[in-house]
Design a protein around this motif. Structure first.
Motif, PDB file in Angstrom:
ATOM      1  N   THR A   3     -36.653 -45.703 -48.210  1.00 49.31           N
ATOM      2  CA  THR A   3     -37.754 -45.467 -47.285  1.00 49.31           C
ATOM      3  C   THR A   3     -37.389 -46.048 -45.923  1.00 49.31           C
ATOM      4  O   THR A   3     -36.903 -47.180 -45.828  1.00 49.31           O
ATOM      5  N   VAL A   4     -37.612 -45.291 -44.864  1.00 50.31           N
ATOM      6  CA  VAL A   4     -37.248 -45.705 -43.509  1.00 50.31           C
ATOM      7  C   VAL A   4     -38.512 -45.976 -42.702  1.00 50.31           C
ATOM      8  O   VAL A   4     -39.329 -45.077 -42.486  1.00 50.31           O
ATOM      9  N   ARG A   5     -38.668 -47.258 -42.253  1.00 49.02           N
ATOM     10  CA  ARG A   5     -39.819 -47.644 -41.434  1.00 49.02           C
ATOM     11  C   ARG A   5     -39.441 -47.651 -39.951  1.00 49.02           C
ATOM     12  O   ARG A   5     -38.253 -47.564 -39.604  1.00 49.02           O
ATOM     13  N   PRO A   6     -40.433 -47.766 -39.052  1.00 48.84           N
ATOM     14  CA  PRO A   6     -40.129 -47.768 -37.609  1.00 48.84           C
ATOM     15  C   PRO A   6     -39.203 -48.924 -37.239  1.00 48.84           C
ATOM     16  O   PRO A   6     -39.340 -50.050 -37.731  1.00 48.84           O
ATOM     17  N   ALA A   7     -38.218 -48.637 -36.416  1.00 45.55           N
ATOM     18  CA  ALA A   7     -37.247 -49.655 -35.987  1.00 45.55           C
ATOM     19  C   ALA A   7     -37.823 -50.509 -34.872  1.00 45.55           C
ATOM     20  O   ALA A   7     -38.650 -50.058 -34.060  1.00 45.55           O
ATOM     21  N   ARG A   8     -37.372 -51.774 -34.794  1.00 40.85           N
ATOM     22  CA  ARG A   8     -37.756 -52.657 -33.692  1.00 40.85           C
ATOM     23  C   ARG A   8     -36.918 -52.310 -32.461  1.00 40.85           C
ATOM     24  O   ARG A   8     -35.750 -51.952 -32.571  1.00 40.85           O
ATOM     25  N   PRO A   9     -37.492 -52.441 -31.290  1.00 37.36           N
ATOM     26  CA  PRO A   9     -36.714 -52.150 -30.073  1.00 37.36           C
ATOM     27  C   PRO A   9     -35.768 -53.304 -29.731  1.00 37.36           C
ATOM     28  O   PRO A   9     -35.939 -54.435 -30.179  1.00 37.36           O
ATOM     29  N   GLY A  10     -34.735 -52.984 -28.937  1.00 33.28           N
ATOM     30  CA  GLY A  10     -33.844 -54.017 -28.423  1.00 33.28           C
ATOM     31  C   GLY A  10     -32.669 -54.311 -29.335  1.00 33.28           C
ATOM     32  O   GLY A  10     -32.438 -53.670 -30.360  1.00 33.28           O
ATOM     33  N   ARG A  11     -31.914 -55.356 -28.927  1.00 33.60           N
ATOM     34  CA  ARG A  11     -30.721 -55.765 -29.660  1.00 33.60           C
ATOM     35  C   ARG A  11     -31.108 -56.563 -30.895  1.00 33.60           C
ATOM     36  O   ARG A  11     -32.010 -57.389 -30.864  1.00 33.60           O
ATOM     37  N   MET A  12     -30.384 -56.300 -32.006  1.00 28.66           N
ATOM     38  CA  MET A  12     -30.654 -56.970 -33.272  1.00 28.66           C
ATOM     39  C   MET A  12     -29.847 -58.272 -33.353  1.00 28.66           C
ATOM     40  O   MET A  12     -28.900 -58.476 -32.577  1.00 28.66           O
ATOM     41  N   PRO A  13     -30.180 -59.157 -34.311  1.00 25.31           N
ATOM     42  CA  PRO A  13     -29.446 -60.424 -34.436  1.00 25.31           C
ATOM     43  C   PRO A  13     -27.944 -60.256 -34.637  1.00 25.31           C
ATOM     44  O   PRO A  13     -27.158 -61.143 -34.274  1.00 25.31           O
ATOM     45  N   ASP A  14     -27.501 -59.131 -35.213  1.00 18.41           N
ATOM     46  CA  ASP A  14     -26.062 -58.935 -35.420  1.00 18.41           C
ATOM     47  C   ASP A  14     -25.364 -58.438 -34.166  1.00 18.41           C
ATOM     48  O   ASP A  14     -24.151 -58.173 -34.183  1.00 18.41           O
ATOM     49  N   GLY A  15     -26.110 -58.275 -33.082  1.00 13.66           N
ATOM     50  CA  GLY A  15     -25.525 -57.836 -31.821  1.00 13.66           C
ATOM     51  C   GLY A  15     -25.616 -56.342 -31.605  1.00 13.66           C
ATOM     52  O   GLY A  15     -25.361 -55.858 -30.493  1.00 13.66           O
ATOM     53  N   GLY A  16     -25.958 -55.596 -32.629  1.00 13.49           N
ATOM     54  CA  GLY A  16     -26.073 -54.147 -32.489  1.00 13.49           C
ATOM     55  C   GLY A  16     -27.512 -53.745 -32.218  1.00 13.49           C
ATOM     56  O   GLY A  16     -28.395 -54.580 -32.016  1.00 13.49           O
ATOM     57  N   TYR A  17     -27.723 -52.428 -32.244  1.00 14.15           N
ATOM     58  CA  TYR A  17     -29.060 -51.913 -31.946  1.00 14.15           C
ATOM     59  C   TYR A  17     -29.686 -51.172 -33.138  1.00 14.15           C
ATOM     60  O   TYR A  17     -30.753 -50.603 -33.001  1.00 14.15           O
ATOM     61  N   PHE A  18     -29.014 -51.207 -34.292  1.00 11.57           N
ATOM     62  CA  PHE A  18     -29.580 -50.527 -35.467  1.00 11.57           C
ATOM     63  C   PHE A  18     -30.323 -51.552 -36.307  1.00 11.57           C
ATOM     64  O   PHE A  18     -29.760 -52.570 -36.723  1.00 11.57           O
ATOM     65  N   ASP A  19     -31.577 -51.283 -36.601  1.00  9.08           N
ATOM     66  CA  ASP A  19     -32.435 -52.226 -37.316  1.00  9.08           C
ATOM     67  C   ASP A  19     -32.351 -51.974 -38.827  1.00  9.08           C
ATOM     68  O   ASP A  19     -33.073 -51.136 -39.371  1.00  9.08           O
ATOM     69  N   TYR A  20     -31.455 -52.727 -39.480  1.00 10.74           N
ATOM     70  CA  TYR A  20     -31.284 -52.565 -40.919  1.00 10.74           C
ATOM     71  C   TYR A  20     -32.468 -53.130 -41.704  1.00 10.74           C
ATOM     72  O   TYR A  20     -32.712 -52.724 -42.847  1.00 10.74           O
ATOM     73  N   SER A  21     -33.227 -54.029 -41.110  1.00  8.32           N
ATOM     74  CA  SER A  21     -34.320 -54.681 -41.837  1.00  8.32           C
ATOM     75  C   SER A  21     -35.466 -53.736 -42.150  1.00  8.32           C
ATOM     76  O   SER A  21     -36.316 -54.045 -42.986  1.00  8.32           O
ATOM     77  N   THR A  22     -35.496 -52.583 -41.473  1.00  8.80           N
ATOM     78  CA  THR A  22     -36.587 -51.630 -41.712  1.00  8.80           C
ATOM     79  C   THR A  22     -36.165 -50.504 -42.656  1.00  8.80           C
ATOM     80  O   THR A  22     -36.843 -49.487 -42.759  1.00  8.80           O
ATOM     81  N   ILE A  23     -35.029 -50.702 -43.319  1.00 12.57           N
ATOM     82  CA  ILE A  23     -34.586 -49.739 -44.341  1.00 12.57           C
ATOM     83  C   ILE A  23     -34.910 -50.340 -45.700  1.00 12.57           C
ATOM     84  O   ILE A  23     -34.287 -51.318 -46.126  1.00 12.57           O
ATOM     85  N   ASP A  24     -35.895 -49.800 -46.368  1.00 13.65           N
ATOM     86  CA  ASP A  24     -36.314 -50.304 -47.681  1.00 13.65           C
ATOM     87  C   ASP A  24     -35.686 -49.450 -48.787  1.00 13.65           C
ATOM     88  O   ASP A  24     -35.603 -48.223 -48.661  1.00 13.65           O
ATOM     89  N   TYR A  25     -35.276 -50.115 -49.843  1.00 16.17           N
ATOM     90  CA  TYR A  25     -34.703 -49.365 -50.970  1.00 16.17           C
ATOM     91  C   TYR A  25     -35.086 -50.031 -52.281  1.00 16.17           C
ATOM     92  O   TYR A  25     -35.237 -51.242 -52.367  1.00 16.17           O
ATOM     93  N   ASP A  26     -35.259 -49.199 -53.291  1.00 17.96           N
ATOM     94  CA  ASP A  26     -35.601 -49.661 -54.646  1.00 17.96           C
ATOM     95  C   ASP A  26     -34.604 -49.039 -55.617  1.00 17.96           C
ATOM     96  O   ASP A  26     -34.371 -47.822 -55.584  1.00 17.96           O
ATOM     97  N   TRP A  27     -34.049 -49.888 -56.487  1.00 14.84           N
ATOM     98  CA  TRP A  27     -33.107 -49.385 -57.496  1.00 14.84           C
ATOM     99  C   TRP A  27     -33.879 -48.748 -58.634  1.00 14.84           C
ATOM    100  O   TRP A  27     -34.817 -49.313 -59.164  1.00 14.84           O
ATOM    101  N   LYS A  28     -33.448 -47.556 -59.017  1.00 20.28           N
ATOM    102  CA  LYS A  28     -34.103 -46.833 -60.106  1.00 20.28           C
ATOM    103  C   LYS A  28     -33.570 -47.248 -61.475  1.00 20.28           C
ATOM    104  O   LYS A  28     -34.243 -47.049 -62.495  1.00 20.28           O
ATOM    105  N   ARG A  29     -32.377 -47.818 -61.494  1.00 23.16           N
ATOM    106  CA  ARG A  29     -31.772 -48.227 -62.758  1.00 23.16           C
ATOM    107  C   ARG A  29     -31.310 -49.677 -62.665  1.00 23.16           C
ATOM    108  O   ARG A  29     -30.693 -50.066 -61.675  1.00 23.16           O
ATOM    109  N   GLY A  30     -31.575 -50.436 -63.704  1.00 26.85           N
ATOM    110  CA  GLY A  30     -31.094 -51.808 -63.776  1.00 26.85           C
ATOM    111  C   GLY A  30     -31.605 -52.649 -62.614  1.00 26.85           C
ATOM    112  O   GLY A  30     -32.562 -52.327 -61.926  1.00 26.85           O
ATOM    113  N   ARG A  31     -30.899 -53.720 -62.365  1.00 25.43           N
ATOM    114  CA  ARG A  31     -31.272 -54.621 -61.281  1.00 25.43           C
ATOM    115  C   ARG A  31     -30.416 -54.315 -60.056  1.00 25.43           C
ATOM    116  O   ARG A  31     -29.314 -53.798 -60.152  1.00 25.43           O
ATOM    117  N   GLY A  32     -30.909 -54.686 -58.906  1.00 21.57           N
ATOM    118  CA  GLY A  32     -30.167 -54.438 -57.694  1.00 21.57           C
ATOM    119  C   GLY A  32     -29.141 -55.509 -57.413  1.00 21.57           C
ATOM    120  O   GLY A  32     -28.959 -56.445 -58.159  1.00 21.57           O
TER     121      GLY A  32
END
Length: 498
Positions: free
Chosen positions: A469-498
């Motif tokens: 699931t992809v949520r709205p990204a935060r504007p500006g530079r991220m803590p890793d120095g880039g501009y892609f907001d990985y924290s707003t990418i949610d994922y759930d494992w369908k099998r076993g544990r993640g």
């Protein structure tokens, strides 16, 4: 005083010639040409004028198919074009008693006589002449029916033995025997030597391609993915043409792939050639491709890993994202079809999700993600049962044809048998369906194995493992120095544990 008058010479009889041959395998017209020569010689001996020659080449008089030359001759005779018909033998003219009766009526009404090179004159104006014509017609029909039975039995035996019945070589089989045969071009008559092929022997590269097609379908892939794989490998049809999706589908539906012989569209048992896949895998692929719920017109083939799989997480929206360059963006981006929330760079998002999958499948406990094998399915027993049901369907059809059962009994018995067969096919499909993870679990280098998979196979793994699931990204530079907001990418494992 009586006048002396010279007797006027009688006008020569106007005759037409009809020639026909059932099969012209070379296209050289030799059979009809020989008939014509003999008929013309008969006309010349009798002093008749031949006003027209009608030819039906490579057309059977028994099959019931239209004979253009014969029809044109009847129309001309009805218009009085000639009073005599010359044929090589009566069986060239008729092998159908219905046609013969119509011809007798026309000949009687128009005063047409029939002459044959082999059987003499048939005077259809007399009872004895009509009797003789009917006797010859009955004999010709018996000969055709008897020949049809022999040919049908021979073809059935040929189908079961694995000998190819002619035409295009089946993709997957046909190794050269080292011998050659003469092939005659039907248009030019030119002769060439071509290799004799053994269609019971597999062509390794083509057989491997058929196996790959089964693997792709059984692990959640599509026909289009297999066609792309075939194209990338440089494989073509046995005629040398690119393989289309329709041709690819037909290849995978062939019972021949599993060593099953077919005659007139019906399975008749095991063939005597090398199968490419086992029956369980064949039945499973057939069940997938013939499933009415399967989309046969999927539209544009997805070009991106998560297109139509990732979901929007903005304000409770759950629509799947599509990858586009909308809004003047230079790079492809995943966007919600409702056009809210902007886009997320496709390359960054896909790489992030792929890395997650590869990392998880590289762990020591990755085998726990595999689906359990259907140990409760006895494939061998199901195969035996399916063959018994198919024989029962054949027996029902034979009993109905022999009027031993009526339509209601035939329909009830067939419906019951087909319902049982559908249930068996579903069980065999469950046993043969391949877990899309199976080629990635336990391999030394998961990333290398991942790169060898076609896009469709990777997408099947994504569907099996993750909900993204992809949520709205935060504007500006991220803590890793880039501009892609990985924290707003949610994922759930369908099998076993993640």
């Amino acid at each position: 005083m009586r006048k002396n008058t010279l007797a006027r010479p009688a006008a020569p009889i106007r005759a037409v010639i009809y020639v026909r041959i059932s099969q012209d395998r070379t296209g050289a017209h030799l059979g009809v040409d020989r008939q014509r020569e003999d008929c013309e010689a008969l006309a010349e001996r009798n002093g008749w004028d031949v006003v027209e020659v009608y030819v039906d080449n490579d057309v059977s008089a028994y099959s019931g198919k239209p004979r253009p030359g014969y029809r044109r001759m009847l129309a001309d005779l009805d218009q009085g074009k000639a009073t005599a018909v010359i044929v090589w033998h009566t069986d060239r003219l008729h092998r159908s008693l219905v046609e013969l009766e119509a011809y007798i009526n026309l000949a009687d009404a128009r005063g047409v006589t029939t002459h044959t090179v082999q059987a003499g004159e048939l005077d259809l104006a007399t009872p004895s002449g009509r009797w003789m014509a009917r006797m010859l017609g009955s004999a010709a029909r018996y000969e055709s029916e008897h020949k049809g039975e022999r040919v049908a039995r021979a073809r059935q035996q040929k189908a079961k033995s694995g000998a190819w019945g002619g035409g295009i070589r089946p993709f997957g089989w046909g190794m050269p025997t080292g011998e050659t045969r003469t092939k005659v071009d039907r248009k030019t008559g030119e002769e060439t030597e071509v290799p004799v092929l053994d269609t019971t022997k597999l062509v390794p590269e083509e057989a491997a391609a058929i196996e790959t097609g089964h693997d792709i379908l059984l692990s959640g892939g599509s026909i289009r993915a297999w066609v792309k794989w075939l194209t990338d490998k440089g494989l073509t049809t046995t005629r040398g043409n690119p393989i289309t999706t329709t041709e690819a589908r037909d290849m995978l539906l062939r019972p021949r792939n599993a060593g099953i012989a077919v005659y007139r569209g019906e399975e008749i048992g095991r063939g005597a050639w090398e199968p490419i896949v086992d029956e369980a895998h064949h039945r499973a692929v057939v069940a997938i491709l013939t499933n009415p719920a399967r989309r046969t017109t999927p539209g544009t083939t997805p070009r991106w890993f998560g297109s139509g799989i990732y979901r929007c997480g903005i304000d409770g929206c759950t629509k799947t994202l599509k990858c586009t360059k909308a809004g003047g963006a230079n790079r492809p981006s995943y966007r919600c079809p409702t056009q809210h929330g902007g886009g997320r760079r496709a390359d960054k998002l896909d790489q992030y999700i792929e890395d997650l999958i590869i990392e998880r499948l590289s762990q020591d406990d990755a085998h726990e993600l595999l689906l359990p094998d259907p140990d409760d399915v006895d494939v061998a027993a199901l195969q035996v049962e399916s063959e018994q049901i198919r024989r029962r369907l054949t027996d029902l059809a034979a009993m109905f044809g022999a009027r031993k059962i009526d339509m209601a009994q035939f329909t009830e018995g067939s419906d019951t048998a087909r319902a049982q067969l559908d249930g068996i096919t579903q069980q065999m499909t469950r046993a043969a369906t391949k877990d899309p993870l199976v080629d990635l679990v336990g391999v030394p280098d998961v990333r290398a194995a991942w790169k060898t998979l076609v896009l469709d196979r990777r997408r099947a793994v994504l569907r099996a493992l993750l909900d993204v699931t992809v949520r709205p990204a935060r504007p500006g530079r991220m803590p890793d120095g880039g501009y892609f907001d990985y924290s707003t990418i949610d994922y759930d494992w369908k099998r076993g544990r993640g």
